[in-house]
Design a protein around this motif. Structure first.
Motif, PDB file in Angstrom:
ATOM      1  N   GLY A 127       0.782  -1.235   0.000  1.00  0.00           N
ATOM      2  CA  GLY A 127       0.000   0.000   0.000  1.00  0.00           C
ATOM      3  C   GLY A 127       0.808   1.276   0.000  1.00  0.00           C
ATOM      4  O   GLY A 127       0.253   2.358   0.212  1.00  0.00           O
ATOM      5  N   LYS A 128       2.120   1.189  -0.280  1.00  0.00           N
ATOM      6  CA  LYS A 128       2.942   2.394  -0.303  1.00  0.00           C
ATOM      7  C   LYS A 128       2.752   3.196  -1.596  1.00  0.00           C
ATOM      8  O   LYS A 128       3.117   4.361  -1.670  1.00  0.00           O
ATOM      9  CB  LYS A 128       4.418   2.028  -0.124  1.00  0.00           C
ATOM     10  CG  LYS A 128       4.720   1.413   1.247  1.00  0.00           C
ATOM     11  CD  LYS A 128       6.199   1.082   1.397  1.00  0.00           C
ATOM     12  CE  LYS A 128       6.470   0.461   2.758  1.00  0.00           C
ATOM     13  NZ  LYS A 128       7.917   0.106   2.915  1.00  0.00           N
ATOM     14  N   TYR A 129       2.208   2.536  -2.622  1.00  0.00           N
ATOM     15  CA  TYR A 129       1.839   3.211  -3.866  1.00  0.00           C
ATOM     16  C   TYR A 129       0.337   3.058  -4.078  1.00  0.00           C
ATOM     17  O   TYR A 129      -0.250   2.026  -3.719  1.00  0.00           O
ATOM     18  CB  TYR A 129       2.582   2.613  -5.064  1.00  0.00           C
ATOM     19  CG  TYR A 129       4.060   2.894  -5.092  1.00  0.00           C
ATOM     20  CD1 TYR A 129       4.544   4.168  -5.386  1.00  0.00           C
ATOM     21  CD2 TYR A 129       4.985   1.877  -4.850  1.00  0.00           C
ATOM     22  CE1 TYR A 129       5.902   4.423  -5.426  1.00  0.00           C
ATOM     23  CE2 TYR A 129       6.344   2.128  -4.891  1.00  0.00           C
ATOM     24  CZ  TYR A 129       6.794   3.408  -5.166  1.00  0.00           C
ATOM     25  OH  TYR A 129       8.143   3.667  -5.204  1.00  0.00           O
ATOM     26  N   ASP A 130      -0.263   4.080  -4.677  1.00  0.00           N
ATOM     27  CA  ASP A 130      -1.691   4.021  -4.980  1.00  0.00           C
ATOM     28  C   ASP A 130      -1.961   3.402  -6.344  1.00  0.00           C
ATOM     29  O   ASP A 130      -2.969   2.713  -6.547  1.00  0.00           O
ATOM     30  CB  ASP A 130      -2.293   5.445  -4.951  1.00  0.00           C
ATOM     31  CG  ASP A 130      -2.096   6.121  -3.619  1.00  0.00           C
ATOM     32  OD1 ASP A 130      -2.451   5.514  -2.594  1.00  0.00           O
ATOM     33  OD2 ASP A 130      -1.572   7.258  -3.606  1.00  0.00           O
ATOM     34  N   ILE A 131      -1.064   3.666  -7.292  1.00  0.00           N
ATOM     35  CA  ILE A 131      -1.252   3.207  -8.673  1.00  0.00           C
ATOM     36  C   ILE A 131       0.058   2.609  -9.187  1.00  0.00           C
ATOM     37  O   ILE A 131       1.123   3.187  -8.991  1.00  0.00           O
ATOM     38  CB  ILE A 131      -1.683   4.370  -9.595  1.00  0.00           C
ATOM     39  CG1 ILE A 131      -2.986   5.001  -9.086  1.00  0.00           C
ATOM     40  CG2 ILE A 131      -1.862   3.888 -11.028  1.00  0.00           C
ATOM     41  CD1 ILE A 131      -3.370   6.273  -9.828  1.00  0.00           C
ATOM     42  N   LEU A 132      -0.057   1.467  -9.849  1.00  0.00           N
ATOM     43  CA  LEU A 132       1.103   0.827 -10.461  1.00  0.00           C
ATOM     44  C   LEU A 132       0.856   0.719 -11.970  1.00  0.00           C
ATOM     45  O   LEU A 132      -0.122   0.117 -12.407  1.00  0.00           O
ATOM     46  CB  LEU A 132       1.325  -0.570  -9.879  1.00  0.00           C
ATOM     47  CG  LEU A 132       2.456  -1.407 -10.499  1.00  0.00           C
ATOM     48  CD1 LEU A 132       3.801  -0.710 -10.324  1.00  0.00           C
ATOM     49  CD2 LEU A 132       2.486  -2.807  -9.883  1.00  0.00           C
ATOM     50  N   VAL A 133       1.740   1.323 -12.751  1.00  0.00           N
ATOM     51  CA  VAL A 133       1.656   1.285 -14.216  1.00  0.00           C
ATOM     52  C   VAL A 133       2.763   0.377 -14.730  1.00  0.00           C
ATOM     53  O   VAL A 133       3.916   0.505 -14.322  1.00  0.00           O
ATOM     54  CB  VAL A 133       1.819   2.700 -14.815  1.00  0.00           C
ATOM     55  CG1 VAL A 133       1.823   2.627 -16.335  1.00  0.00           C
ATOM     56  CG2 VAL A 133       0.716   3.616 -14.322  1.00  0.00           C
ATOM     57  N   GLY A 134       2.403  -0.528 -15.623  1.00  0.00           N
ATOM     58  CA  GLY A 134       3.429  -1.429 -16.116  1.00  0.00           C
ATOM     59  C   GLY A 134       3.023  -2.172 -17.369  1.00  0.00           C
ATOM     60  O   GLY A 134       1.907  -2.029 -17.870  1.00  0.00           O
ATOM     61  N   THR A 135       3.962  -2.964 -17.862  1.00  0.00           N
ATOM     62  CA  THR A 135       3.687  -3.823 -19.007  1.00  0.00           C
ATOM     63  C   THR A 135       3.034  -5.103 -18.506  1.00  0.00           C
ATOM     64  O   THR A 135       2.664  -5.209 -17.339  1.00  0.00           O
ATOM     65  CB  THR A 135       4.992  -4.126 -19.760  1.00  0.00           C
ATOM     66  OG1 THR A 135       5.952  -4.651 -18.819  1.00  0.00           O
ATOM     67  CG2 THR A 135       5.559  -2.861 -20.373  1.00  0.00           C
ATOM     68  N   GLN A 136       2.913  -6.090 -19.387  1.00  0.00           N
ATOM     69  CA  GLN A 136       2.183  -7.298 -19.027  1.00  0.00           C
ATOM     70  C   GLN A 136       2.835  -8.062 -17.871  1.00  0.00           C
ATOM     71  O   GLN A 136       2.203  -8.940 -17.280  1.00  0.00           O
ATOM     72  CB  GLN A 136       2.058  -8.211 -20.236  1.00  0.00           C
ATOM     73  CG  GLN A 136       3.377  -8.668 -20.813  1.00  0.00           C
ATOM     74  CD  GLN A 136       3.185  -9.482 -22.076  1.00  0.00           C
ATOM     75  OE1 GLN A 136       2.097  -9.518 -22.630  1.00  0.00           O
ATOM     76  NE2 GLN A 136       4.222 -10.143 -22.533  1.00  0.00           N
ATOM     77  N   MET A 137       4.069  -7.742 -17.531  1.00  0.00           N
ATOM     78  CA  MET A 137       4.728  -8.437 -16.433  1.00  0.00           C
ATOM     79  C   MET A 137       4.023  -8.236 -15.088  1.00  0.00           C
ATOM     80  O   MET A 137       4.163  -9.065 -14.191  1.00  0.00           O
ATOM     81  CB  MET A 137       6.197  -7.995 -16.318  1.00  0.00           C
ATOM     82  CG  MET A 137       6.405  -6.547 -15.943  1.00  0.00           C
ATOM     83  SD  MET A 137       8.149  -6.159 -15.618  1.00  0.00           S
ATOM     84  CE  MET A 137       8.918  -6.531 -17.172  1.00  0.00           C
ATOM     85  N   ILE A 138       3.256  -7.162 -14.935  1.00  0.00           N
ATOM     86  CA  ILE A 138       2.569  -6.949 -13.657  1.00  0.00           C
ATOM     87  C   ILE A 138       1.220  -7.657 -13.619  1.00  0.00           C
ATOM     88  O   ILE A 138       0.547  -7.663 -12.580  1.00  0.00           O
ATOM     89  CB  ILE A 138       2.365  -5.448 -13.358  1.00  0.00           C
ATOM     90  CG1 ILE A 138       1.380  -4.809 -14.345  1.00  0.00           C
ATOM     91  CG2 ILE A 138       3.674  -4.708 -13.348  1.00  0.00           C
ATOM     92  CD1 ILE A 138       1.004  -3.384 -13.985  1.00  0.00           C
ATOM     93  N   ALA A 139       0.806  -8.257 -14.747  1.00  0.00           N
ATOM     94  CA  ALA A 139      -0.490  -8.927 -14.789  1.00  0.00           C
ATOM     95  C   ALA A 139      -0.383 -10.408 -14.447  1.00  0.00           C
ATOM     96  O   ALA A 139      -1.401 -11.065 -14.239  1.00  0.00           O
ATOM     97  CB  ALA A 139      -1.122  -8.766 -16.169  1.00  0.00           C
ATOM     98  N   LYS A 140       0.835 -10.932 -14.401  1.00  0.00           N
ATOM     99  CA  LYS A 140       1.009 -12.374 -14.269  1.00  0.00           C
ATOM    100  C   LYS A 140       1.526 -12.780 -12.896  1.00  0.00           C
ATOM    101  O   LYS A 140       2.590 -12.335 -12.466  1.00  0.00           O
ATOM    102  CB  LYS A 140       1.978 -12.885 -15.344  1.00  0.00           C
ATOM    103  CG  LYS A 140       1.492 -12.659 -16.761  1.00  0.00           C
ATOM    104  CD  LYS A 140       2.483 -13.203 -17.776  1.00  0.00           C
ATOM    105  CE  LYS A 140       1.976 -13.013 -19.198  1.00  0.00           C
ATOM    106  NZ  LYS A 140       2.915 -13.566 -20.203  1.00  0.00           N
ATOM    107  N   GLY A 141       0.743 -13.593 -12.221  1.00  0.00           N
ATOM    108  CA  GLY A 141       1.216 -14.279 -11.027  1.00  0.00           C
ATOM    109  C   GLY A 141       1.390 -13.457  -9.771  1.00  0.00           C
ATOM    110  O   GLY A 141       2.021 -13.922  -8.820  1.00  0.00           O
TER     111      GLY A 141
END
Length: 276
Positions: free
Chosen positions: A80-94
Motif C-alpha cells: 500500500g505504499k503506492y496508490d497506482i502501479l503502471v506497467g507492461t504485461q509483467m505486472i499482470a502475471k502471477g
C-alpha cells in the motif's frame, strides 16, 4: 526504436541498440519532431496529471533490469505504499495484490496485430490475467479494458475469463487457417549484410522447395519479419505448413547443406516457431 523520456534516449528493446534522441530529422533536417504513442512513461505522466496526489510507480522491462528494483516496487505496491502501479504485461502475471480493487488494460488489442498465430491467445491470456488481479481478497474488484476492437472474441472472452468459449473459437480459426495443432510449422530464416543477397537466397530456396511439389505443404513468403533489420543484418523468412514431418525435414537438411555455401548469407531453421 522506443523513446525514453527519463534519459532522452532512443532504445531498441530487441537488439539493445541505444542512441540519443535527435534534435532534427537525420535525413531532411526538420526540427519540429513529434513524439507519439503510449508507453509506460507516457501513461504515468497522464495519470499524474489526472491524480496529482496519488503515489504512482512504474514497472517495465527497463525497471526490471535493475537488480532488486522490481521486487521492491512490487512489494511496496502490495503493502500500500503506492496508490497506482503502471506497467507492461509483467505486472499482470502471477502477482497477488490484496488491496487492489481496480485494474485496467490500455490498448488491449495491440497484440492482435503481432506476426504470430498465437496473437489472439496471448491477447486473451493478458486480459484474463489482468482482470483477475483485482478483487482477489474480501474487497470487490473491477476491471476496465480500453480497446478499438471490442467485438474481437479474444477481448470479449478475456474480459469474461471464459476459457472454454475462447478455446472453441480459437480452434475453429486455427483449423481454417491451418495452424497448429492442425499442421506443423517450420520457419526458415535468412540474414545477410546485403539486402539483395538475402532476398535472392530466400527466393532460390523457395523455388527449389516448390519444384519438389510436396503433398500437403503450404509455403508462405519470402516474408519480411517484424524486425527486418537486426544488428546490421537484413532478414527474410519462409514459413512452411505441413502434415508429415519425416519427408520434409529430411529434404530440408539436405537443402541446407547445399545452400550453406552461399557466401554472405546465414540460414537457420526454427521448428515449431511461436513467432515469425
Amino acid at each position: 526504436m522506443t523513446y525514453h523520456k527519463e534519459d532522452n534516449m532512443l532504445k531498441c528493446h530487441h537488439c539493445g541498440h541505444v542512441e540519443l534522441y535527435p534534435e532534427c530529422c537525420p535525413k531532411c533536417g526538420y526540427t519540429k519532431l513529434r513524439r507519439i504513442g503510449y508507453g509506460t512513461e507516457r501513461v504515468v505522466k497522464e495519470i499524474k496529471d489526472l491524480f496529482p496526489k496519488a503515489k504512482v510507480a512504474r514497472m517495465d522491462s527497463d525497471i526490471g533490469k535493475v537488480s532488486h528494483q522490481a521486487e521492491t516496487i512490487l512489494r511496496d505496491f502490495r503493502d500500500g505504499k503506492y496508490d497506482i502501479l503502471v506497467g507492461t504485461q509483467m505486472i499482470a502475471k502471477g502477482h497477488d495484490f490484496p488491496l487492489l480493487t481496480l485494474s485496467a488494460v490500455v490498448l488491449a488489442d495491440i497484440g492482435l496485430a503481432l506476426p504470430t498465430y498465437r496473437a489472439s491467445e496471448r491477447t486473451f491470456e493478458l486480459i484474463a490475467q489482468a482482470v483477475g488481479r483485482s478483487g482477489r481478497s474480501a474487497k470487490e474488484g473491477e476491471a476496465v479494458i480500453q480497446t478499438f476492437n471490442p467485438r474481437n472474441y479474444a477481448i470479449v472472452y478475456g474480459a469474461k475469463q471464459d476459457y472454454e468459449s475462447f478455446f472453441i473459437t480459437e480452434m475453429k480459426e486455427r483449423k481454417i487457417a491451418q495452424y497448429p495443432p492442425y499442421t506443423y510449422l517450420i520457419l526458415l530464416n535468412f540474414s545477410s549484410k546485403k539486402e539483395e543477397k538475402c532476398d535472392k537466397a530466400a527466393m532460390d530456396f523457395k523455388k527449389d522447395l516448390q519444384a519438389k511439389n510436396f503433398e500437403n505443404v503450404t509455403l508462405l513468403g519470402p516474408l519480411v519479419p517484424y524486425f527486418s533489420l537486426e544488428n546490421g543484418n537484413y532478414r527474410r523468412s519462409l514459413l512452411l505448413k505441413y502434415k508429415k514431418r519425416e519427408v520434409l525435414e529430411e529434404y530440408l537438411r539436405d537443402l541446407l547443406k547445399r545452400f550453406s555455401s552461399v557466401a554472405g548469407v546465414r540460414i537457420s531453421i526454427n521448428v515449431d516457431p511461436l513467432d515469425y
